[in-house]
Motif scaffolding. Structure first.
Motif, PDB file in Angstrom:
ATOM      1  N   TYR A  42       0.828  -1.208   0.000  1.00  0.00           N
ATOM      2  CA  TYR A  42       0.000   0.000   0.000  1.00  0.00           C
ATOM      3  C   TYR A  42       0.866   1.263   0.000  1.00  0.00           C
ATOM      4  O   TYR A  42       0.665   2.162  -0.811  1.00  0.00           O
ATOM      5  N   VAL A  43       1.848   1.315   0.897  1.00  0.00           N
ATOM      6  CA  VAL A  43       2.703   2.509   1.000  1.00  0.00           C
ATOM      7  C   VAL A  43       3.553   2.674  -0.256  1.00  0.00           C
ATOM      8  O   VAL A  43       3.668   3.786  -0.782  1.00  0.00           O
ATOM      9  N   ALA A  44       4.135   1.584  -0.744  1.00  0.00           N
ATOM     10  CA  ALA A  44       4.948   1.675  -1.963  1.00  0.00           C
ATOM     11  C   ALA A  44       4.097   2.133  -3.147  1.00  0.00           C
ATOM     12  O   ALA A  44       4.531   2.969  -3.949  1.00  0.00           O
ATOM     13  N   SER A  54      -2.637   0.291  -4.779  1.00  0.00           N
ATOM     14  CA  SER A  54      -2.909   0.642  -3.381  1.00  0.00           C
ATOM     15  C   SER A  54      -4.322   0.220  -2.980  1.00  0.00           C
ATOM     16  O   SER A  54      -4.542  -0.254  -1.868  1.00  0.00           O
ATOM     17  N   ALA A  55      -5.275   0.350  -3.890  1.00  0.00           N
ATOM     18  CA  ALA A  55      -6.641  -0.091  -3.603  1.00  0.00           C
ATOM     19  C   ALA A  55      -6.696  -1.609  -3.432  1.00  0.00           C
ATOM     20  O   ALA A  55      -7.407  -2.120  -2.562  1.00  0.00           O
ATOM     21  N   GLU A  56      -5.928  -2.321  -4.246  1.00  0.00           N
ATOM     22  CA  GLU A  56      -5.888  -3.776  -4.119  1.00  0.00           C
ATOM     23  C   GLU A  56      -5.324  -4.178  -2.761  1.00  0.00           C
ATOM     24  O   GLU A  56      -5.875  -5.025  -2.064  1.00  0.00           O
ATOM     25  N   ALA A  57      -4.221  -3.566  -2.359  1.00  0.00           N
ATOM     26  CA  ALA A  57      -3.614  -3.889  -1.064  1.00  0.00           C
ATOM     27  C   ALA A  57      -4.544  -3.537   0.088  1.00  0.00           C
ATOM     28  O   ALA A  57      -4.593  -4.246   1.092  1.00  0.00           O
ATOM     29  N   ALA A  58      -5.312  -2.477  -0.063  1.00  0.00           N
ATOM     30  CA  ALA A  58      -6.251  -2.068   0.986  1.00  0.00           C
ATOM     31  C   ALA A  58      -7.372  -3.096   1.163  1.00  0.00           C
ATOM     32  O   ALA A  58      -7.958  -3.176   2.243  1.00  0.00           O
TER      33      ALA A  58
END
Length: 102
Positions: A42-44, A54-58
């Motif tokens: 998410y941060v990367a 980032s949406a996928e990681a969230a």
């Protein structure tokens, strides 16, 4: 209405899987991601302006778990930079955020 349920019950097996040759193969469960992996991705992704990643990681963990992971990552990064720079974590954090030294 009852006939619809009877038909569904006859077509499905004990585990709710459809019988017969047209039954789909069992779906392999998605790999579980831990909160630190989700936070790192998410941060990367945010740093690279990759909104999709980032949406996928969230979606991998709960919002609370993601928040905890991001906080832990930030703490570890600030400590590592403070050691590298030979200064306090507070100075590093303020510098990263563009704030004047305290």
């Amino acid at each position: 209405m009852i006939r619809v349920f009877d038909r569904l019950r006859r077509r499905s097996g004990p585990a709710g899987q459809e019988k017969g040759p047209s039954a789909a193969p069992p779906r392999r469960p998605e790999r579980q991601h831990n909160l630190f992996e989700a936070a790192a991705v998410y941060v990367a992704a945010c740093a690279e302006n990759d909104a999709e990643r980032s949406a996928e990681a969230a979606r991998w963990v709960s919002p609370e778990a993601l928040s905890f992971g991001v906080n832990e990552l930030a703490c570890r990064a600030v400590l590592a930079l403070a050691r590298e720079r030979g200064t306090s974590p507070q100075n590093v954090a303020r510098s990263l955020l563009g704030l004047p030294a305290a």
